[in-house]
Design an enzyme around this catalytic site. Structure first.
Site, PDB file in Angstrom:
ATOM      1  N   CYS A  36       0.791  -1.238   0.000  1.00  0.00           N
ATOM      2  CA  CYS A  36       0.000   0.000   0.000  1.00  0.00           C
ATOM      3  C   CYS A  36       0.822   1.287   0.000  1.00  0.00           C
ATOM      4  O   CYS A  36       0.843   2.006  -0.989  1.00  0.00           O
ATOM      5  CB  CYS A  36      -0.941   0.001   1.206  1.00  0.00           C
ATOM      6  SG  CYS A  36      -2.156  -1.322   1.122  1.00  0.00           S
TER       7      CYS A  36
HETATM    8  N1  LIG Z   1      -2.636  -6.005   1.643  1.00  0.00           N
HETATM    9  C1  LIG Z   1      -3.078  -4.940   2.278  1.00  0.00           C
HETATM   10  O1  LIG Z   1      -2.695  -4.678   3.416  1.00  0.00           O
HETATM   11  C2  LIG Z   1      -4.099  -4.014   1.645  1.00  0.00           C
HETATM   12  C3  LIG Z   1      -4.764  -3.089   2.444  1.00  0.00           C
HETATM   13  C4  LIG Z   1      -5.707  -2.250   1.896  1.00  0.00           C
HETATM   14  C5  LIG Z   1      -5.948  -2.301   0.518  1.00  0.00           C
HETATM   15  N2  LIG Z   1      -5.265  -3.187  -0.272  1.00  0.00           N
HETATM   16  C6  LIG Z   1      -5.585  -3.204  -1.702  1.00  0.00           C
HETATM   17  O2  LIG Z   1      -6.418  -4.324  -1.966  1.00  0.00           O
HETATM   18  C7  LIG Z   1      -6.139  -4.843  -3.270  1.00  0.00           C
HETATM   19  C8  LIG Z   1      -5.796  -6.319  -3.154  1.00  0.00           C
HETATM   20  O3  LIG Z   1      -4.587  -6.447  -2.430  1.00  0.00           O
HETATM   21  P1  LIG Z   1      -4.173  -7.779  -1.685  1.00  0.00           P
HETATM   22  O4  LIG Z   1      -3.088  -7.394  -0.753  1.00  0.00           O
HETATM   23  O5  LIG Z   1      -5.363  -8.491  -1.168  1.00  0.00           O
HETATM   24  O6  LIG Z   1      -3.582  -8.624  -2.916  1.00  0.00           O
HETATM   25  P2  LIG Z   1      -3.145 -10.146  -2.896  1.00  0.00           P
HETATM   26  O7  LIG Z   1      -2.059 -10.283  -3.903  1.00  0.00           O
HETATM   27  O8  LIG Z   1      -2.934 -10.638  -1.502  1.00  0.00           O
HETATM   28  O9  LIG Z   1      -4.441 -10.919  -3.421  1.00  0.00           O
HETATM   29  C9  LIG Z   1      -4.975 -10.718  -4.672  1.00  0.00           C
HETATM   30  C10 LIG Z   1      -5.599 -12.024  -5.153  1.00  0.00           C
HETATM   31  O10 LIG Z   1      -6.237 -11.736  -6.376  1.00  0.00           O
HETATM   32  C11 LIG Z   1      -6.036 -12.837  -7.249  1.00  0.00           C
HETATM   33  N3  LIG Z   1      -6.263 -12.354  -8.604  1.00  0.00           N
HETATM   34  C12 LIG Z   1      -5.430 -11.627  -9.395  1.00  0.00           C
HETATM   35  N4  LIG Z   1      -6.045 -11.337 -10.557  1.00  0.00           N
HETATM   36  C13 LIG Z   1      -7.284 -11.880 -10.498  1.00  0.00           C
HETATM   37  C14 LIG Z   1      -8.378 -11.918 -11.379  1.00  0.00           C
HETATM   38  N5  LIG Z   1      -8.343 -11.300 -12.578  1.00  0.00           N
HETATM   39  N6  LIG Z   1      -9.467 -12.585 -11.008  1.00  0.00           N
HETATM   40  C15 LIG Z   1      -9.539 -13.199  -9.803  1.00  0.00           C
HETATM   41  N7  LIG Z   1      -8.525 -13.192  -8.914  1.00  0.00           N
HETATM   42  C16 LIG Z   1      -7.421 -12.537  -9.260  1.00  0.00           C
HETATM   43  C17 LIG Z   1      -4.652 -13.298  -6.944  1.00  0.00           C
HETATM   44  O11 LIG Z   1      -4.454 -14.646  -7.351  1.00  0.00           O
HETATM   45  C18 LIG Z   1      -4.600 -13.129  -5.423  1.00  0.00           C
HETATM   46  O12 LIG Z   1      -4.995 -14.299  -4.731  1.00  0.00           O
HETATM   47  C19 LIG Z   1      -5.023  -3.982  -3.825  1.00  0.00           C
HETATM   48  O13 LIG Z   1      -5.589  -2.952  -4.590  1.00  0.00           O
HETATM   49  C20 LIG Z   1      -4.376  -3.391  -2.588  1.00  0.00           C
HETATM   50  O14 LIG Z   1      -3.748  -2.157  -2.860  1.00  0.00           O
HETATM   51  C21 LIG Z   1      -4.357  -4.063   0.269  1.00  0.00           C
END
Ligand SMILES: NC(=O)c1ccc[n+]([C@@H]2O[C@H](COP(=O)([O-])OP(=O)(O)OC[C@H]3O[C@@H](n4cnc5c(N)ncnc54)[C@H](O)[C@@H]3O)[C@@H](O)[C@H]2O)c1
Length: 459
Positions: free
Chosen positions: A274
């Protein structure tokens, strides 16, 4: 009954089925909350491994206990699939796919675009669709809205579209998905109302704003705020280092002010999915409008220079011992980007290790949360934290201050500890010479400042 009222009724009665796209750090905790609230949840992910883990009742996210996943899977409330067609079964969809940066530091929207296509293919009247991925203001309106319209669906009448940023803070023992207020902004007032009802069913407090853009920008303000303030204290650490003042003492003293000051702590840089990335989404958007976001750029610059500052500290400290970085054994403590989590994405530890290795150091690491990792085709494995390991180290660098590390042991056995997190503050003196992020060992400076400190105290 209108499509909206029918959907609201399904949400109220928990007969609505919920789909979550992307079952990672954000998606899995969210899916679990929806399932706990009584909805049937289908988690869709392109990763076979993730889907198999969840359906096997296991969890790949540290903050989500496997027991919770197992219980919900057993109850039939939670299932995962790689079959996108199953999304046609759901009444609500939350999209939580990655939003990384491209090599050029521009947004990489490929995951959001792929997820948009998936949702558009299965969209049908009576669905509410919420984007959760952190992104630039305008994404929901410019990407998802036309995709729905292209399917002949009227947003606000047939389907309901909103943006709701995820605020999960991995490793936070107080605030989880459930008790962190959720901001929601809909394309129309009805979109906002339906999305609020959906999240209100499983999250303690929902904050409705007037548009998706306001919700998108809320998330970017929050993360830019953190990036800028971390950069400010990081610069303060450099300032203190040059002045020979202890930055931790200054921060502790400033934090005694009961108003107008918020405590941030310096460190070896910033990491995670993030803070280092999200502000660049806003900077990029503003560049398209011919505006340069100076705070964002400057904060990014300062924060990304911290690993090199740390490595210079290591080099200077070794030099004091008549040693060079080249050939020295350096043990890095902690490679996760922050305390008590296993996530190494964008971790400054990776830069610290690379910069030390570039200078010829023999680098090992210990991290109780990260057993191994791969960086540029090189596999690194955590070494056990033993007396032997500390005895053979020329320097130990504390990069991540995990709580279950025995810092007294480090101080007792290692010859030299470079502590970027003030983790040794509560240890008793041992064998190690401890070098802080900002050194306060300039006698001339301390002396010249003494009358000021004595006269004014810390208030
Ligand atoms: N990790 C954090 O602390 C956090 C906090 C707040 C917001 N976010 C935001 O949330 C979003 C997700 O982040 P995350 O950390 O959960 O990511 P992550 O990488 O942990 O998980 C994403 C998942 O999405 C899957 N994926 C990718 N493309 C896909 C598709 N087309 N269809 C279905 N599944 C798909 C991946 O296989 C993975 O399992 C990002 O925009 C991030 O900036 C993350």
């Amino acid at each position: 009954m209108s499509t909206k009222d029918l959907l609201l009724q399904k949400i109220e009665s928990r007969t609505a089925r919920v789909g979550v796209i992307g079952m990672g750090y954000v998606g899995l905790p969210l899916a679990v909350e929806f399932a706990k609230a009584g909805f049937h949840v289908i988690g869709y992910d392109i990763s076979d491994r993730v889907v198999k883990l969840i359906n096997g009742g296991r969890s790949h996210i540290a903050d989500v206990p496997a027991s919770a996943v197992a219980a919900l899977v057993k109850e039939g409330k939670l299932e995962a699939t790689t079959d996108a067609a199953r999304l046609s079964e759901v009444d609500a969809v939350s999209i939580a796919v990655p939003t990384p940066l491209a090599k050029t530091r521009d947004p990489d929207m490929s995951y959001v675009l792929a997820a948009t296509q998936t949702v558009a293919r299965t969209a049908r009247p009576g669905q509410v669709i919420c984007l959760e991925s952190t992104t630039y203001p305008g994404t929901t309106r410019e990407t998802l809205l036309p995709a729905m319209e292209a399917r002949g669906l009227v947003v606000g009448r047939d389907v309901f579209l909103a943006f709701s940023p995820e605020r999960v803070d991995p490793g936070n023992l107080v605030y989880s998905t459930k008790n962190t207020p959720k901001v929601v902004g809909g394309i129309t007032a009805d979109c906002g109302e339906v999305a609020s009802a959906l999240y209100g069913a499983c999250i303690d407090r929902v904050v409705l704003v007037s548009s998706p853009e306001a919700a998108e920008l809320t998330k970017l303000l929050e993360n830019t705020f953190r990036s800028v303030n971390i950069a400010l204290v990081n610069e303060m650490a450099i300032v203190c280092d040059k002045l020979g003042v202890d930055v931790w003492e200054v921060i502790d003293a400033a934090a005694t002010k009961p108003f107008g000051f918020m405590r941030f702590t310096p460190g070896p840089g910033i990491g995670g999915h993030c803070i280092p990335l999200d502000p660049h989404y806003l900077a990029w958007k503003m560049r398209t409008l011919n505006y340069k976001t100076r705070f964002i750029d400057l904060a990014g610059e300062i924060n990304s220079e911290m690993p090199a500052f740390v490595v210079d500290k290591v080099a200077d400290a070794l030099n004091d011992e008549r040693k060079s970085v080249n050939g020295s054994r350096v043990l890095v403590i902690g490679v996760a980007y922050k305390r008590d989590i296993d996530d190494i994405r964008e971790s400054p530890a990776l830069d610290v290790i690379r910069l030390l290795e570039d200078r010829g150091a023999d680098v090992a690491y210990h991290d109780p949360f990260v057993r191994s990792f791969q960086e540029e085709s090189i596999r690194h494995e955590s070494v056990p934290l033993t007396n032997d390991e500390l005895d053979r180290s020329d320097a130990v660098v504390i990069v991540t201050d995990h709580t279950n590390i025995d810092y007294q042991m480090l101080v007792d056995r290692a010859p030299l500890v470079i502590d970027t997190r003030n983790a040794t503050a509560r240890t008793s003196p041992g064998r190690a010479r401890i070098v802080s992020l900002s050194s306060s060992n300039s006698p001339a400076m301390v002396e010249s400042m003494a009358p000021v400190a004595a006269g004014k105290g810390v208030a």
